[in-house]
Write a protein that holds these residues in place. Sequence first.
Motif, mmCIF file in Angstrom:
data_model
loop_
_atom_site.group_PDB
_atom_site.id
_atom_site.type_symbol
_atom_site.label_atom_id
_atom_site.label_comp_id
_atom_site.label_asym_id
_atom_site.label_seq_id
_atom_site.Cartn_x
_atom_site.Cartn_y
_atom_site.Cartn_z
ATOM 1 N N UNK A 84 0.815 -1.219 0.000
ATOM 2 C CA UNK A 84 0.000 0.000 0.000
ATOM 3 C C UNK A 84 0.847 1.267 0.000
ATOM 4 N N UNK A 85 2.050 1.187 0.540
ATOM 5 C CA UNK A 85 2.896 2.376 0.580
ATOM 6 C C UNK A 85 3.418 2.753 -0.800
ATOM 7 N N UNK A 86 3.512 1.793 -1.708
ATOM 8 C CA UNK A 86 3.987 2.078 -3.060
ATOM 9 C C UNK A 86 2.848 2.331 -4.030
ATOM 10 N N UNK A 87 1.647 1.811 -3.727
ATOM 11 C CA UNK A 87 0.508 2.110 -4.567
ATOM 12 C C UNK A 87 -0.415 0.932 -4.773
ATOM 13 N N UNK A 88 -1.717 1.177 -4.658
ATOM 14 C CA UNK A 88 -2.730 0.157 -4.917
ATOM 15 C C UNK A 88 -3.787 0.747 -5.844
ATOM 16 N N UNK A 89 -4.461 -0.119 -6.548
ATOM 17 C CA UNK A 89 -5.448 0.306 -7.531
ATOM 18 C C UNK A 89 -6.631 0.984 -6.842
ATOM 19 N N UNK A 90 -7.057 2.124 -7.388
ATOM 20 C CA UNK A 90 -8.171 2.883 -6.849
ATOM 21 C C UNK A 90 -9.411 2.678 -7.719
ATOM 22 N N UNK A 91 -10.547 3.145 -7.223
ATOM 23 C CA UNK A 91 -11.816 2.920 -7.920
ATOM 24 C C UNK A 91 -11.863 3.622 -9.278
ATOM 25 N N UNK A 92 -11.097 4.708 -9.431
ATOM 26 C CA UNK A 92 -11.113 5.431 -10.708
ATOM 27 C C UNK A 92 -10.053 4.934 -11.683
ATOM 28 N N UNK A 93 -9.398 3.826 -11.333
ATOM 29 C CA UNK A 93 -8.408 3.243 -12.225
ATOM 30 C C UNK A 93 -6.980 3.660 -11.939
ATOM 31 N N UNK A 94 -6.792 4.701 -11.123
ATOM 32 C CA UNK A 94 -5.429 5.124 -10.778
ATOM 33 C C UNK A 94 -4.786 4.117 -9.831
ATOM 34 N N UNK A 95 -3.469 4.177 -9.755
ATOM 35 C CA UNK A 95 -2.714 3.495 -8.713
ATOM 36 C C UNK A 95 -2.125 4.563 -7.809
ATOM 37 N N UNK A 96 -2.401 4.470 -6.530
ATOM 38 C CA UNK A 96 -1.973 5.509 -5.601
ATOM 39 C C UNK A 96 -1.600 4.880 -4.257
ATOM 40 N N UNK A 97 -0.610 5.445 -3.562
ATOM 41 C CA UNK A 97 -0.289 4.953 -2.217
ATOM 42 C C UNK A 97 -1.412 5.277 -1.245
#
Length: 270
Positions: free
Chosen positions: A216-229
């Motif tokens: 999670x600190x490097x980034x996980x997929x979000x509901x809008x398609x982005x990858x964000x920490x």
Amino acid sequence: MPQQIAVVTGAGTGVGRAVALELAAAGWHLALAGRRAEPLHETAALIAAGRGRATGAGPATDPADAPDPAPSPAAVIPTDVTDPAAVDALFAEVAERFGRLDLLFNNAGTFGAPVPLEDLSLQDWRAVVDLNLTGAFLCAQAAFRQMKGQRPQGGRIINNGSISAHVPRPQSIAYTATKHAVTGLTRSLSLDGRPYRIACGQLDIGNAATDMTAGMSTGVRQADGRTAPEPTMDVADVARTVRHMAQLPLEANIQFATVMATTMPYIGRG
């Protein structure tokens, strides 16, 4: 107070280990359950080291004068919670060793692979359902039987839910479905346990810092398609919440609680 006995599943790592350490520090005796023996023994060693430390006393002048280390309050019982025979053996051993059961922390679980829904294999679906739902049911059923039959009657079951018991992450259909089902399990256990002083609650956890959530600190997929920490919280905060739920008298129950990283995308997710 009489000695209190708890079973913690998934006790070798993460949330399970943190809860086991917290309960042991509060004086509970524990049965540590999980598939792999080695991490369970590591948890037991941490518990024994904590229990054996003297507080407020200087070192002994002669090692021979030092008190014997306190016996470990934790029993290591490797268990595959998806196997009914193994679950029966776990609770039979708890009854034999400790004589009763006061708490089950129903914690063992898995996320499963984050893949597009159309690519999720039936085998992978079943693996998540077997562990997160069927395993939780088997342990709850065995604990319920023991709590109902023992004297004094009663006990408490705390199910590890998830933020995903309320709102899903992308590409998590198996995990999300099982965590919604765990909520139904919790409600039914609460209702069926009323005549026998068996309380059941659920703790929905969001972004506790464990090996399972390291990415999670490097980034996980979000509901809008982005990858964000995403932010995480100390797993010890989860453990303290479980301890509070566990130490309530059986006349009181925290039915559902959510503990999460304050700024994680939960409120407003999706």
